[in-house]
Structure formats: structure tokens, C-alpha cells
Design an enzyme around this catalytic site. Structure first.
Site, PDB file in Angstrom:
ATOM      1  N   ALA A  55      49.944  38.558  51.550  1.00 53.27           N
ATOM      2  CA  ALA A  55      51.038  39.021  50.770  1.00 53.27           C
ATOM      3  C   ALA A  55      52.030  38.314  50.975  1.00 53.27           C
ATOM      4  O   ALA A  55      52.854  38.661  49.955  1.00 53.27           O
ATOM      5  CB  ALA A  55      51.312  40.573  51.620  1.00 53.27           C
ATOM      6  N   GLY A  57      51.526  35.058  49.992  1.00 52.90           N
ATOM      7  CA  GLY A  57      51.221  33.685  48.690  1.00 52.90           C
ATOM      8  C   GLY A  57      51.769  33.877  47.474  1.00 52.90           C
ATOM      9  O   GLY A  57      52.493  34.684  47.733  1.00 52.90           O
ATOM     10  N   GLY A  58      51.222  32.815  47.065  1.00 50.35           N
ATOM     11  CA  GLY A  58      51.997  32.792  45.603  1.00 50.35           C
ATOM     12  C   GLY A  58      51.081  34.506  44.826  1.00 50.35           C
ATOM     13  O   GLY A  58      52.486  34.699  44.038  1.00 50.35           O
ATOM     14  N   ARG A 133      36.034  26.859  40.773  1.00 47.17           N
ATOM     15  CA  ARG A 133      36.548  28.301  42.339  1.00 47.17           C
ATOM     16  C   ARG A 133      35.259  28.134  42.931  1.00 47.17           C
ATOM     17  O   ARG A 133      35.863  28.411  44.330  1.00 47.17           O
ATOM     18  CB  ARG A 133      36.359  29.767  41.648  1.00 47.17           C
ATOM     19  CG  ARG A 133      37.585  29.690  39.857  1.00 47.17           C
ATOM     20  CD  ARG A 133      37.470  30.697  39.834  1.00 47.17           C
ATOM     21  NE  ARG A 133      38.199  30.804  38.543  1.00 47.17           N
ATOM     22  CZ  ARG A 133      38.442  30.129  37.249  1.00 47.17           C
ATOM     23  NH1 ARG A 133      36.976  29.347  36.727  1.00 47.17           N
ATOM     24  NH2 ARG A 133      39.340  30.728  36.119  1.00 47.17           N
ATOM     25  N   ASN A 140      37.150  30.507  51.640  1.00 49.61           N
ATOM     26  CA  ASN A 140      37.600  31.807  51.351  1.00 49.61           C
ATOM     27  C   ASN A 140      36.349  33.004  51.713  1.00 49.61           C
ATOM     28  O   ASN A 140      36.507  33.529  52.069  1.00 49.61           O
ATOM     29  CB  ASN A 140      38.066  31.613  49.632  1.00 49.61           C
ATOM     30  CG  ASN A 140      39.241  30.720  49.442  1.00 49.61           C
ATOM     31  OD1 ASN A 140      39.872  30.690  50.779  1.00 49.61           O
ATOM     32  ND2 ASN A 140      39.732  30.939  48.267  1.00 49.61           N
ATOM     33  N   ASP A 196      41.320  37.872  33.474  1.00 48.51           N
ATOM     34  CA  ASP A 196      41.033  37.152  31.696  1.00 48.51           C
ATOM     35  C   ASP A 196      41.237  37.816  30.500  1.00 48.51           C
ATOM     36  O   ASP A 196      41.247  38.012  29.496  1.00 48.51           O
ATOM     37  CB  ASP A 196      38.860  37.406  32.242  1.00 48.51           C
ATOM     38  CG  ASP A 196      38.868  36.060  33.445  1.00 48.51           C
ATOM     39  OD1 ASP A 196      39.076  35.227  33.488  1.00 48.51           O
ATOM     40  OD2 ASP A 196      38.556  36.743  34.075  1.00 48.51           O
ATOM     41  N   HIS A 223      34.303  36.267  36.618  1.00 48.73           N
ATOM     42  CA  HIS A 223      35.282  35.435  36.662  1.00 48.73           C
ATOM     43  C   HIS A 223      34.937  33.869  36.867  1.00 48.73           C
ATOM     44  O   HIS A 223      35.808  33.064  38.456  1.00 48.73           O
ATOM     45  CB  HIS A 223      36.110  36.020  37.047  1.00 48.73           C
ATOM     46  CG  HIS A 223      37.543  35.199  37.357  1.00 48.73           C
ATOM     47  ND1 HIS A 223      38.763  35.224  36.960  1.00 48.73           N
ATOM     48  CD2 HIS A 223      37.850  34.188  38.803  1.00 48.73           C
ATOM     49  CE1 HIS A 223      39.721  34.790  36.944  1.00 48.73           C
ATOM     50  NE2 HIS A 223      39.325  34.441  37.972  1.00 48.73           N
ATOM     51  N   MET A 274      48.599  35.743  37.419  1.00 53.62           N
ATOM     52  CA  MET A 274      47.531  36.788  38.228  1.00 53.62           C
ATOM     53  C   MET A 274      48.435  38.044  39.221  1.00 53.62           C
ATOM     54  O   MET A 274      47.935  39.438  39.155  1.00 53.62           O
ATOM     55  CB  MET A 274      46.587  36.550  39.563  1.00 53.62           C
ATOM     56  CG  MET A 274      45.811  36.347  40.075  1.00 53.62           C
ATOM     57  SD  MET A 274      44.594  37.137  38.846  1.00 53.62           S
ATOM     58  CE  MET A 274      44.014  38.978  40.082  1.00 53.62           C
TER      59      MET A 274
HETATM   60  N1  LIG Z   1      40.857  36.645  40.036  1.00 46.40           N
HETATM   61  C1  LIG Z   1      41.606  36.040  39.847  1.00 46.40           C
HETATM   62  O1  LIG Z   1      41.318  36.010  38.409  1.00 46.40           O
HETATM   63  C2  LIG Z   1      42.195  35.079  40.088  1.00 46.40           C
HETATM   64  C3  LIG Z   1      43.537  34.478  39.826  1.00 46.40           C
HETATM   65  C4  LIG Z   1      44.582  33.907  41.127  1.00 46.40           C
HETATM   66  C5  LIG Z   1      43.988  33.387  41.950  1.00 46.40           C
HETATM   67  N2  LIG Z   1      43.267  33.837  42.580  1.00 46.40           N
HETATM   68  C6  LIG Z   1      42.830  33.267  43.907  1.00 46.40           C
HETATM   69  O2  LIG Z   1      43.343  34.083  44.155  1.00 46.40           O
HETATM   70  C7  LIG Z   1      43.798  33.634  45.930  1.00 46.40           C
HETATM   71  C8  LIG Z   1      45.109  32.909  45.831  1.00 46.40           C
HETATM   72  O3  LIG Z   1      45.904  32.686  45.726  1.00 46.40           O
HETATM   73  P1  LIG Z   1      47.243  31.902  45.652  1.00 46.40           P
HETATM   74  O4  LIG Z   1      47.642  31.243  44.735  1.00 46.40           O
HETATM   75  O5  LIG Z   1      48.633  33.414  46.353  1.00 46.40           O
HETATM   76  O6  LIG Z   1      47.129  31.292  46.809  1.00 46.40           O
HETATM   77  P2  LIG Z   1      48.137  30.819  48.215  1.00 46.40           P
HETATM   78  O7  LIG Z   1      48.102  29.805  49.177  1.00 46.40           O
HETATM   79  O8  LIG Z   1      49.635  30.935  47.447  1.00 46.40           O
HETATM   80  O9  LIG Z   1      48.170  31.922  49.038  1.00 46.40           O
HETATM   81  C9  LIG Z   1      47.600  32.840  49.398  1.00 46.40           C
HETATM   82  C10 LIG Z   1      47.649  33.216  50.761  1.00 46.40           C
HETATM   83  O10 LIG Z   1      46.558  33.816  51.285  1.00 46.40           O
HETATM   84  C11 LIG Z   1      46.810  33.841  52.700  1.00 46.40           C
HETATM   85  N3  LIG Z   1      45.681  33.766  54.111  1.00 46.40           N
HETATM   86  C12 LIG Z   1      44.591  32.926  54.059  1.00 46.40           C
HETATM   87  N4  LIG Z   1      44.437  33.230  55.122  1.00 46.40           N
HETATM   88  C13 LIG Z   1      44.815  34.582  55.557  1.00 46.40           C
HETATM   89  C14 LIG Z   1      44.076  35.556  56.454  1.00 46.40           C
HETATM   90  N5  LIG Z   1      42.911  35.175  57.041  1.00 46.40           N
HETATM   91  N6  LIG Z   1      44.691  36.906  56.251  1.00 46.40           N
HETATM   92  C15 LIG Z   1      45.215  37.013  55.031  1.00 46.40           C
HETATM   93  N7  LIG Z   1      45.825  36.396  54.799  1.00 46.40           N
HETATM   94  C16 LIG Z   1      45.805  34.853  54.604  1.00 46.40           C
HETATM   95  C17 LIG Z   1      47.888  32.241  53.334  1.00 46.40           C
HETATM   96  O11 LIG Z   1      48.211  32.999  54.226  1.00 46.40           O
HETATM   97  C18 LIG Z   1      48.431  32.963  51.685  1.00 46.40           C
HETATM   98  O12 LIG Z   1      49.532  33.312  52.146  1.00 46.40           O
HETATM   99  C19 LIG Z   1      43.175  32.280  45.513  1.00 46.40           C
HETATM  100  O13 LIG Z   1      41.759  32.499  46.538  1.00 46.40           O
HETATM  101  C20 LIG Z   1      42.623  32.541  43.996  1.00 46.40           C
HETATM  102  O14 LIG Z   1      41.603  30.781  44.012  1.00 46.40           O
HETATM  103  C21 LIG Z   1      42.081  34.998  41.273  1.00 46.40           C
HETATM  104  O1  LIG Z   2      41.167  28.572  37.898  1.00 46.48           O
HETATM  105  C1  LIG Z   2      41.535  29.947  39.071  1.00 46.48           C
HETATM  106  O2  LIG Z   2      41.460  28.146  40.404  1.00 46.48           O
HETATM  107  C2  LIG Z   2      42.455  30.672  40.083  1.00 46.48           C
HETATM  108  C3  LIG Z   2      42.064  31.865  38.908  1.00 46.48           C
HETATM  109  O3  LIG Z   2      40.499  32.089  39.397  1.00 46.48           O
HETATM  110  C4  LIG Z   2      42.323  32.011  37.492  1.00 46.48           C
HETATM  111  O4  LIG Z   2      41.614  32.304  36.560  1.00 46.48           O
HETATM  112  O5  LIG Z   2      43.282  31.551  37.192  1.00 46.48           O
END
Ligand SMILES: NC(=O)c1ccc[n+]([C@@H]2O[C@H](COP(=O)([O-])OP(=O)(O)OC[C@H]3O[C@@H](n4cnc5c(N)ncnc54)[C@H](O)[C@@H]3O)[C@@H](O)[C@H]2O)c1
Ligand SMILES: O=C(O)C[C@H](O)C(=O)O
Length: 359
Positions: A55, A57-58, A133, A140, A196, A223, A274
């Protein structure tokens, strides 16, 4: 209600219990007819308990904000290994119904998960330019495994929205964790591919010159790269594209994530769009859980639509999660060729997730 229930001292006690949500309600509060705020929305108003893991994170921060705005959420648990006290204090000041509680570090994971109806997982590393990814897999997959072990133990019936990349492999990892724990229910594990669809709707609307809210593009497969397969022949409302438009749109939708990663130039991947997409998908899940009819979204789920064990298609969301996996529908030649490429890559990604759990 007890005659003194609204007296200043009772009100302060109630606020104190709210600020320290792990404090059990004081017996005298109950005698006074006061209920902890967390229960307030469980009466007439429907309210679900939702946890966001990652929660701080970005994605997690914006997603927490958006879930705090969702009237279907009565309790919102924010868990991360860093910075949750600040995020929780901040989000908790929003004057919306959901009661917010923060949990920090592995030792508070079980408390964060106990009693949850819906768990949303954006925990994990994001990409940097030049990475795929799949390059995130080693780190991850381990994070997803440990979080899902907690879910299996503390809220085995929760619906899980999995965002952490590579989704094509992390969903199979999660499924294996739940299988081992004896809690696996395919309907309740949903990989989030809504971004997507959001991108496809946006880019198609740009080409057509219409409002993206009026456009709906099914995006199937998975994805990552070629596994992201927009079905431009099935756009609603019905429309047609030139061969150049199809090539441009398919390429842009498949590389939307990379477009953001490169624009952010090392500062991460898509977070705001996202969070928006995840909040939309979570809201659809919650409406399905409430019993609303006709809730259909694309999601990467256990599936028999192809020979692969996981595949993203439209699914009908209901009380138990993905109640029905909808068929692909008619594909044109271009889409059929895309499907073959998508399946080849997906098969390897799924196998990688399963193998991780069998090491
Ligand atoms: N499915 C999608 O369409 C999609 C889109 C965008 C990003 N993502 C993925 O989402 C993930 C997060 O992206 P983000 O930009 O928020 O990254 P981020 O680094 O900003 O945030 C990730 C957060 O996860 C936390 N974290 C790490 N290990 C943890 C654990 N064991 N338990 C709980 N929290 C933990 C970190 O402390 C951090 O706050 C990435 O893997 C990214 O590739 C997926
Ligand atoms: O592209 C990434 O790594 C993050 C996410 O899966 C996205 O589609 O934006």
C-alpha cells in the site's frame, strides 16, 4: 443508545479506538451502546473489508486513496513492509466511510489479512527501462508467495486481485500456494489486466475521435508484450479499422507499459493509470460480490478457453469471484495469428510460475 453515549468522554474514547485500530473496543463503550467505527458501515449500507498489500508503493498509495473513496468498502487495511503509518494517517483523514487501518512488516501481515473479503496485491518491484516484466520474476514471485501464504492462512475465502508482475507467472505462483494450502478456488484468483483494457479503450477512442468512456475493447491472453491481445474486431460500439490502424493500435496497446517505463526514465512504471484501473476492477469485483448482475470484465484467470491453464478473457463477476469464463468469440485472421504467438509465450510463463513452487 446509552444516554451518555454522545458525551465528550465517550466521543473521545471512540475516536481513540479509531486512531489505534488494533485496540479492542472497550467493554464500557459497548455498555454505552457505542460500536467501534469499523463496524458502522456493516448495517444497512453494504460494506466489504478490503486489504491493499504493497500500500505504500507507487500504485499502492493512489489505489488506497481510491479504495477509501469507494462506498462499498467499510474497512480498508493498508499493509506494506515500509511507510504504512504515514500513508494510513494520510488516507484516514479523508471524510469517506471506510475505516482505515495500517499494518507494517511481516509480523503484522496476519492481522492485516484476518477477516478480509477482497485482497488487492500491488506489492513488488517495478520495471526500469530495458527490463522485461519477466526480469522481475525472481524477486516478485517470492513476495507473492509469502503474501499468498498469509492469505491462505488468514482469509482463505477472500477474492484476490493480483497486480504484481509478471502477472502471467505470478498468478500461477499464487494458485500453487493456495493448492498446497488446500484453499485453492480458481474463481477467487484474478490477475488484473484492466490497464490493458483502459489503454485499448483510450487509444481506440483517440483513433475514432470519440469519448473513451463510450468504447469497450476486449483484451485477452495475458499481460506482457505479445500476450496482450486486443480484439479490435470485437470493439463496442462496432467499428472498422484500416490495416495500418490495426497495426498501430495493436503495437501501442501491447507496448503501453513500456511507453510509460521509458517516459519515467528509471523512476518506475505505470502507477497512476494502474491505480485507476485496479480501483475500477476492484469495484467491479465488489459489485459482483454484492450480487449485482451483469458485471463483466477482462481478467487473467484459470481457464479452459484455450489449452492453457490460465488465460485472460472476459469473465462474469459474481458473489464468488469469476463465476463464468466467457468464450473468445469470433477472431479474424490477424487475431488468430496473434493468439498463437500469445499462447506460445504464455505457456512458458505459466510453466515458470509452477516450477518456482516445485523447486
Ligand atoms: N498488472 C498490471 O497491469 C501492472 C501495472 C503496473 C505495475 N504493475 C506491477 O505492480 C508492482 C508494483 O508496482 P509499483 O510501481 O507500485 O512499485 P513500487 O516499488 O512503487 O511499490 C511496491 C511496493 O511493494 C512493497 N513491497 C515489497 N515487498 C513487499 C512485501 N513482501 N509485502 C508487502 N509489500 C511489499 C514495497 O515496499 C513498495 O511500497 C510491480 O511489480 C509492477 O510491475 C502491474
Ligand atoms: O509495464 C510495466 O512494467 C508495468 C505494467 O505491467 C504496465 O503494463 O504498465
Amino acid at each position: 443508545m446509552h444516554p451518555d453515549a454522545t458525551s465528550p468522554s465517550h466521543r473521545i474514547a471512540r475516536v481513540a479506538a479509531h486512531l489505534n485500530p488494533l485496540t479492542p473496543p472497550r467493554p464500557q463503550m459497548e455498555e454505552a451502546g457505542l460500536r467501534p467505527v469499523a463496524c458502522r458501515a456493516k448495517g444497512a449500507a453494504p460494506g466489504f473489508k478490503v486489504a491493499v498489500l504493497g500500500a505504500a508503493g507507487g500504485i499502492g498509495q493512489s489505489l488506497s486513496l481510491l479504495m477509501k473513496m469507494n462506498p462499498l468498502v467499510s474497512v480498508l487495511h493498508l499493509y506494506d513492509v515500509v511507510n504504512t503509518p504515514g500513508v494510513t494517517a494520510d488516507v484516514s483523514h479523508m471524510d469517506t466511510t471506510a475505516v482505515v487501518r495500517g499494518f507494517l512488516g511481516q509480523q503484522q501481515l496476519e492481522a492485516a489479512l484476518t477477516g478480509m473479503d477482497l485482497v488487492i496485491i500491488p506489492a513488488g518491484l517495478p520495471r526500469k527501462p530495458g527490463m522485461t516484466r519477466d526480469d522481475l520474476f525472481n524477486k516478485n514471485a517470492g513476495i507473492v508467495r509469502s503474501l499468498c501464504e498469509g492469505i491462505a492462512k488468514c482469509c482463505p475465502n477472500a477474492i484476490v486481485n493480483l497486480i504484481s508482475n509478471p502477472v502471467n507467472s505470478t498468478v500461477p505462483v499464487a494458485a500453487e500456494v493456495f493448492k498446497r494450502a488446500g484453499t485453492y478456488c480458481p474463481k477467487r484468483l484474478l490477475g488484473v489486466t484492466t490497464l490493458d483494457v483502459a489503454r485499448a479503450n483510450t487509444f481506440v477512442a483517440e483513433v475514432l475521435g470519440v469519448d473513451p468512456r463510450d468504447v469497450s475493447v476486449p483484451v485477452v491472453g495475458g499481460h506482457a508484450g505479445v500476450t496482450i491481445l486486443p480484439l479490435l474486431s470485437q470493439v463496442s460500439p462496432p467499428c472498422s479499422f484500416t490495416a495500418d490502424e490495426i497495426s498501430y493500435l495493436t503495437n501501442r496497446i501491447q507496448n503501453g507499459g513500456t511507453e510509460v517505463v521509458e517516459a519515467k526514465a528509471g523512476a518506475g512504471s505505470a502507477t497512476l493509470s494502474m491505480a485507476f484501473a485496479a480501483a475500477k476492477f476492484a469495484d467491479a469485483c465488489l459489485r459482483g460480490m454484492r450480487g449485482d448482475a451483469g458485471i463483466v470484465e477482462c481478467s487473467y484467470v484459470a481457464s479452459e478457453v484455450t489449452e492453457l491453464p490460465f488465460f485472460a478473457t472476459k469473465v462474469r463477476l459474481g458473489r464468488g469471484g469469476a463465476e463464468e469464463i466467457l468464450p473468445l468469440g469470433p477472431l479474424n485472421d490477424f487475431e488468430r495469428a496473434g493468439l498463437e504467438m500469445a499462447k506460445k509465450e504464455l505457456a512458458e510463463s505459466i510453466q515458470k510460475g509452477v516450477a518456482f513452487m516445485n523447486k
